[in-house]
Design a protein around this motif. Structure first.
Motif, PDB file in Angstrom:
ATOM      1  N   ASN A 154       0.833  -1.212   0.000  1.00  0.00           N
ATOM      2  CA  ASN A 154       0.000   0.000   0.000  1.00  0.00           C
ATOM      3  C   ASN A 154       0.863   1.255   0.000  1.00  0.00           C
ATOM      4  O   ASN A 154       0.605   2.198  -0.750  1.00  0.00           O
ATOM      5  N   ASP A 155       1.877   1.259   0.855  1.00  0.00           N
ATOM      6  CA  ASP A 155       2.768   2.422   0.920  1.00  0.00           C
ATOM      7  C   ASP A 155       3.457   2.657  -0.412  1.00  0.00           C
ATOM      8  O   ASP A 155       3.575   3.798  -0.867  1.00  0.00           O
ATOM      9  N   LEU A 156       3.920   1.547  -1.029  1.00  0.00           N
ATOM     10  CA  LEU A 156       4.610   1.662  -2.318  1.00  0.00           C
ATOM     11  C   LEU A 156       3.675   2.219  -3.382  1.00  0.00           C
ATOM     12  O   LEU A 156       4.074   3.043  -4.207  1.00  0.00           O
ATOM     13  N   ILE A 157       2.424   1.783  -3.343  1.00  0.00           N
ATOM     14  CA  ILE A 157       1.456   2.263  -4.328  1.00  0.00           C
ATOM     15  C   ILE A 157       1.247   3.767  -4.156  1.00  0.00           C
ATOM     16  O   ILE A 157       1.298   4.535  -5.118  1.00  0.00           O
ATOM     17  N   VAL A 158       1.060   4.179  -2.909  1.00  0.00           N
ATOM     18  CA  VAL A 158       0.842   5.610  -2.643  1.00  0.00           C
ATOM     19  C   VAL A 158       2.053   6.409  -3.102  1.00  0.00           C
ATOM     20  O   VAL A 158       1.940   7.413  -3.806  1.00  0.00           O
ATOM     21  N   LYS A 159       3.248   5.902  -2.738  1.00  0.00           N
ATOM     22  CA  LYS A 159       4.478   6.621  -3.078  1.00  0.00           C
ATOM     23  C   LYS A 159       4.654   6.696  -4.600  1.00  0.00           C
ATOM     24  O   LYS A 159       4.880   7.779  -5.158  1.00  0.00           O
ATOM     25  N   ALA A 160       4.493   5.552  -5.254  1.00  0.00           N
ATOM     26  CA  ALA A 160       4.740   5.503  -6.702  1.00  0.00           C
ATOM     27  C   ALA A 160       3.767   6.392  -7.461  1.00  0.00           C
ATOM     28  O   ALA A 160       4.152   7.118  -8.382  1.00  0.00           O
ATOM     29  N   THR A 161       2.502   6.366  -7.058  1.00  0.00           N
ATOM     30  CA  THR A 161       1.524   7.159  -7.812  1.00  0.00           C
ATOM     31  C   THR A 161       1.701   8.650  -7.544  1.00  0.00           C
ATOM     32  O   THR A 161       1.492   9.463  -8.439  1.00  0.00           O
ATOM     33  N   LYS A 162       2.104   8.997  -6.319  1.00  0.00           N
ATOM     34  CA  LYS A 162       2.372  10.417  -6.022  1.00  0.00           C
ATOM     35  C   LYS A 162       3.541  10.913  -6.877  1.00  0.00           C
ATOM     36  O   LYS A 162       3.488  12.008  -7.438  1.00  0.00           O
ATOM     37  N   GLU A 163       4.594  10.098  -6.957  1.00  0.00           N
ATOM     38  CA  GLU A 163       5.777  10.501  -7.739  1.00  0.00           C
ATOM     39  C   GLU A 163       5.440  10.705  -9.206  1.00  0.00           C
ATOM     40  O   GLU A 163       5.922  11.621  -9.850  1.00  0.00           O
ATOM     41  N   LEU A 164       4.602   9.798  -9.746  1.00  0.00           N
ATOM     42  CA  LEU A 164       4.265   9.885 -11.174  1.00  0.00           C
ATOM     43  C   LEU A 164       3.139  10.876 -11.440  1.00  0.00           C
ATOM     44  O   LEU A 164       2.927  11.296 -12.565  1.00  0.00           O
ATOM     45  N   GLY A 165       2.398  11.207 -10.383  1.00  0.00           N
ATOM     46  CA  GLY A 165       1.210  12.034 -10.573  1.00  0.00           C
ATOM     47  C   GLY A 165       0.147  11.318 -11.387  1.00  0.00           C
ATOM     48  O   GLY A 165      -0.607  11.941 -12.130  1.00  0.00           O
ATOM     49  N   ALA A 166       0.103  10.004 -11.249  1.00  0.00           N
ATOM     50  CA  ALA A 166      -0.787   9.206 -12.094  1.00  0.00           C
ATOM     51  C   ALA A 166      -2.212   9.181 -11.547  1.00  0.00           C
ATOM     52  O   ALA A 166      -2.446   9.396 -10.362  1.00  0.00           O
ATOM     53  N   THR A 167      -3.141   8.917 -12.447  1.00  0.00           N
ATOM     54  CA  THR A 167      -4.525   8.646 -12.074  1.00  0.00           C
ATOM     55  C   THR A 167      -4.615   7.150 -11.799  1.00  0.00           C
ATOM     56  O   THR A 167      -4.131   6.359 -12.598  1.00  0.00           O
ATOM     57  N   THR A 168      -5.210   6.777 -10.676  1.00  0.00           N
ATOM     58  CA  THR A 168      -5.235   5.337 -10.389  1.00  0.00           C
ATOM     59  C   THR A 168      -6.645   4.852 -10.070  1.00  0.00           C
ATOM     60  O   THR A 168      -7.466   5.579  -9.535  1.00  0.00           O
ATOM     61  N   LEU A 169      -6.847   3.610 -10.441  1.00  0.00           N
ATOM     62  CA  LEU A 169      -8.096   2.920 -10.131  1.00  0.00           C
ATOM     63  C   LEU A 169      -7.726   1.583  -9.521  1.00  0.00           C
ATOM     64  O   LEU A 169      -6.968   0.816 -10.101  1.00  0.00           O
ATOM     65  N   THR A 170      -8.231   1.343  -8.316  1.00  0.00           N
ATOM     66  CA  THR A 170      -7.883   0.122  -7.605  1.00  0.00           C
ATOM     67  C   THR A 170      -9.160  -0.639  -7.308  1.00  0.00           C
ATOM     68  O   THR A 170     -10.159  -0.029  -6.943  1.00  0.00           O
ATOM     69  N   ILE A 171      -9.124  -1.953  -7.477  1.00  0.00           N
ATOM     70  CA  ILE A 171     -10.260  -2.719  -6.991  1.00  0.00           C
ATOM     71  C   ILE A 171      -9.777  -3.622  -5.884  1.00  0.00           C
ATOM     72  O   ILE A 171      -8.681  -4.193  -5.942  1.00  0.00           O
ATOM     73  N   THR A 172     -10.541  -3.685  -4.838  1.00  0.00           N
ATOM     74  CA  THR A 172     -10.110  -4.452  -3.679  1.00  0.00           C
ATOM     75  C   THR A 172     -11.316  -4.797  -2.812  1.00  0.00           C
ATOM     76  O   THR A 172     -12.380  -4.214  -2.963  1.00  0.00           O
ATOM     77  N   HIS A 173     -11.144  -5.767  -1.928  1.00  0.00           N
ATOM     78  CA  HIS A 173     -12.133  -5.918  -0.860  1.00  0.00           C
ATOM     79  C   HIS A 173     -11.439  -5.820   0.495  1.00  0.00           C
ATOM     80  O   HIS A 173     -12.005  -6.160   1.513  1.00  0.00           O
ATOM     81  N   ASP A 174     -10.204  -5.304   0.440  1.00  0.00           N
ATOM     82  CA  ASP A 174      -9.435  -5.117   1.666  1.00  0.00           C
ATOM     83  C   ASP A 174      -9.632  -3.669   2.118  1.00  0.00           C
ATOM     84  O   ASP A 174      -9.123  -2.729   1.515  1.00  0.00           O
ATOM     85  N   MET A 175     -10.410  -3.457   3.198  1.00  0.00           N
ATOM     86  CA  MET A 175     -10.771  -2.101   3.611  1.00  0.00           C
ATOM     87  C   MET A 175      -9.570  -1.307   4.095  1.00  0.00           C
ATOM     88  O   MET A 175      -9.496  -0.094   3.903  1.00  0.00           O
ATOM     89  N   ALA A 176      -8.608  -1.996   4.737  1.00  0.00           N
ATOM     90  CA  ALA A 176      -7.419  -1.285   5.215  1.00  0.00           C
ATOM     91  C   ALA A 176      -6.679  -0.681   4.033  1.00  0.00           C
ATOM     92  O   ALA A 176      -6.231   0.475   4.069  1.00  0.00           O
ATOM     93  N   SER A 177      -6.577  -1.471   2.964  1.00  0.00           N
ATOM     94  CA  SER A 177      -5.915  -1.021   1.750  1.00  0.00           C
ATOM     95  C   SER A 177      -6.686   0.143   1.141  1.00  0.00           C
ATOM     96  O   SER A 177      -6.103   1.160   0.747  1.00  0.00           O
ATOM     97  N   ALA A 178      -8.012   0.020   1.082  1.00  0.00           N
ATOM     98  CA  ALA A 178      -8.840   1.071   0.490  1.00  0.00           C
ATOM     99  C   ALA A 178      -8.658   2.389   1.233  1.00  0.00           C
ATOM    100  O   ALA A 178      -8.487   3.451   0.628  1.00  0.00           O
ATOM    101  N   ARG A 179      -8.665   2.329   2.560  1.00  0.00           N
ATOM    102  CA  ARG A 179      -8.537   3.553   3.360  1.00  0.00           C
ATOM    103  C   ARG A 179      -7.208   4.235   3.112  1.00  0.00           C
ATOM    104  O   ARG A 179      -7.098   5.453   3.118  1.00  0.00           O
ATOM    105  N   LYS A 180      -6.175   3.421   2.911  1.00  0.00           N
ATOM    106  CA  LYS A 180      -4.837   3.972   2.755  1.00  0.00           C
ATOM    107  C   LYS A 180      -4.628   4.592   1.368  1.00  0.00           C
ATOM    108  O   LYS A 180      -4.020   5.649   1.245  1.00  0.00           O
ATOM    109  N   ILE A 181      -5.118   3.921   0.328  1.00  0.00           N
ATOM    110  CA  ILE A 181      -4.818   4.345  -1.037  1.00  0.00           C
ATOM    111  C   ILE A 181      -5.770   5.428  -1.530  1.00  0.00           C
ATOM    112  O   ILE A 181      -5.380   6.326  -2.265  1.00  0.00           O
ATOM    113  N   ALA A 182      -7.030   5.358  -1.094  1.00  0.00           N
ATOM    114  CA  ALA A 182      -8.083   6.073  -1.819  1.00  0.00           C
ATOM    115  C   ALA A 182      -8.173   7.558  -1.519  1.00  0.00           C
ATOM    116  O   ALA A 182      -7.991   7.995  -0.385  1.00  0.00           O
TER     117      ALA A 182
END
Lengths: 260, 258
Positions: free
Chosen positions: B186-214
């Motif tokens: 999750n941390d890597l995803i947040v870091k990588a997308t912030k660095e790239l300034g990318a638009t992201t779409l994630t599908i998950t059923h892990d609420m901890a992950s959703a709260r962190k990334i979204a």
């Protein structure tokens, strides 16, 4: 009413499905060949397939044709000696090997070896989403996976069969000279005298078609593999069975075209 | 909300897809703005993956439109689709690494194939991307089968970001990982997308992950997006379906056939 209609419906459905799958395979083959001739061509992958399909099939094709040539000499000797026509053994061996046995047996062996492994590899890639991953990396799976295998199949099988021809004739020679007591110079003269270029060429054309069929069936069944281990398993079986049957059918068709 | 005024990057309108009698998507609509991180939550078999694959063009929807930068990807001819695809990066659920290639060639795949980068240079980029997901150069020459599940996910993440895509999709990025490794990802995803300034779409059923990334969370149920709101507001969504899902309760409007 239903009892009358049901057999008709079943027949109709089966026929429809049969033609539908011929259509699907044809369009798949068309796409594969289109990408095989359209640049860019992945030389690295093509080279790997040449090694996989051609080089690693050498032992199995060599052994098959060697023993076929040997058995052929023994059997035809038994037959021909009954009416004192032993001299025909060499001719029978060389014609049977080049026209029929080397291409067909090599084709069937390669169907088992290569067709199965292509179907299993591509099927596993389908199941583990590796083919979807290729798409998302803007790489056309037909160009990356299918085309190199088709090209390698079409080009390597004739080479394999040519080597198989030589080994098969050698097998017949060994048995005739060392076991049946033929004179080497007579045997070789009889081998060459009745051999025409068309005998060898027709065998190589067959080999090329068989190579295409084997790799096509492997790719098609693998690419359309169902989910899970079972899907890959049946893709492999279907690839080998359909390739083998198609080889036998096309063998008849090509022979008919060449020699009638 | 300021972000709502930004350009729309991806827009889905009434997308429907059925497999036989199974209506997986029916009338799914969703707007994703530039630079936004949207997480779609929803139970298994509610059409999350089909939605993602429809945007990628791996599945062709029966009806509806999907616009990426204003272009309808469902009607694109094949030669144009490759151009659109270069905007995308995707992290697959199972990693989907090519097991016939070493790790570095997996990471550099897009660069080698489409950008025709020399192999030496591509290797350098691959090692750098691997480092950014916390893997050393030692890993580069190994094959995917020699890696643990967590490492494979990280390599897959490195591959997804290697071509600096504008849009990145994450398909269940934390499924099958232990909670700590999930948090690392999750941390890597947040870091990588912030660095790239990318638009992201994630599908998950892990609420901890959703709260962190979204930034925003959308809930999919029965083939439709039934709720959307920002990640902080999810506890007070006032939607009975969302309530049931985030609390993981068997009782509620979502009936599961046992």
């Amino acid at each position: 009413m239903n009892a009358i209609l049901e057999p008709i419906q079943t027949t109709g459905r089966t026929v429809m499905q049969f033609f539908a799958s011929i259509g699907r395979i044809s369009s798949f083959a068309g796409k594969g060949l289109y990408h095989a001739v359209l640049p860019p061509i992945y030389w690295r992958l093509l080279f790997r397939q040449f090694i996989q399909i051609g080089y690693y099939s050498l032992p199995v094709v060599g052994l098959t044709t060697l023993f076929t040539g040997m058995v052929l000499a023994l059997q035809s000797y038994t037959g021909f000696s009954r009416f004192s026509a032993e001299g025909a053994v060499a001719t029978v061996v060389v014609l049977s090997v080049t026209r029929e046995l080397a291409p067909v047996l090599a084709g069937l062996m390669v169907a088992g070896r290569v067709g199965a492994s292509i179907a299993a590899e591509i099927g596993t890639m389908r199941v583990t989403e590796q083919i979807d991953a290729l798409n998302t990396l803007s790489t056309n799976p037909y160009k990356y996976l299918i085309a190199p295998r088709l090209i390698a199949g079409i080009l390597t099988l004739p080479i394999l069969v040519l080597i198989g021809d030589i080994i098969g004739i050698l097998g017949g020679y060994i048995v005739s000279i060392y076991s049946l007591g033929f004179a080497p110079e007579n045997y070789l003269r009889n081998t060459w005298e009745y051999l025409e270029a068309m005998d060898v060429i027709s065998g190589l054309v067959k080999a090329s078609v068989f190579g295409f069929l084997v790799t096509l069936m492997g790719c098609y069944h693998g690419y359309n593999s169902g989910r899970g281990a079972q899907g890959v398993g049946s893709a492999t079986t279907n690839a080998v069975v359909s390739a083998s049957i198609l080889i036998l059918i096309f063998n008849f068709i090509i022979t008919k075209i060449f020699f009638s | 909300m300021t972000k709502k005024n930004k350009d729309i990057k991806i827009q889905l309108k009434d997308v429907c897809k059925s497999f036989g009698d199974n209506h997986v998507l029916c009338g799914a609509s969703l707007d994703i703005h530039k630079g936004e991180s949207v997480v779609i939550i929803g139970g298994s078999g509610t059409g999350k993956s089909v939605l993602l694959k429809s945007i990628l063009g791996l599945i062709v929807p029966d009806s509806g439109t999907i616009l990426v930068d204003g272009e309808d990807v469902t009607k694109l001819p094949i030669h144009k689709r490759d151009g659109i695809m270069q905007k995308f990066g995707m992290l697959f659920q199972g990693g989907a690494l090519f097991d016939s290639l070493p790790v570095w060639e997996n990471v550099a795949f897009g660069l080698l194939q489409n950008h025709a980068m020399p192999r030496k240079e591509a290797y350098g980029v691959a090692v750098e991307k691997l480092r950014s997901v916390g893997l050393g150069e030692r890993v580069a020459k190994l094959y995917p089968a020699e890696l643990s599940g967590g490492m494979q996910k990280r390599v897959s993440l490195a591959r997804a970001i290697a071509t600096d895509p504008e849009i990145i999709f994450f398909d269940e990025p934390t499924t099958g990982l232990d909670p700590i490794m999930a948090d690392v990802i999750n941390d890597l995803i947040v870091k990588a997308t912030k660095e790239l300034g990318a638009t992201t779409l994630t599908i998950t059923h892990d609420m901890a992950s959703a709260r962190k990334i979204a930034d925003d969370v959308a809930m999919i149920y029965d083939g439709k997006i039934i709720w959307r709101g920002d990640a902080e507001g999810i506890e007070n969504s006032g939607n009975a379906y969302v309530e049931q899902f985030i609390h993981g309760s068997a009782n509620g409007p979502i009936a599961i056939a046992v």
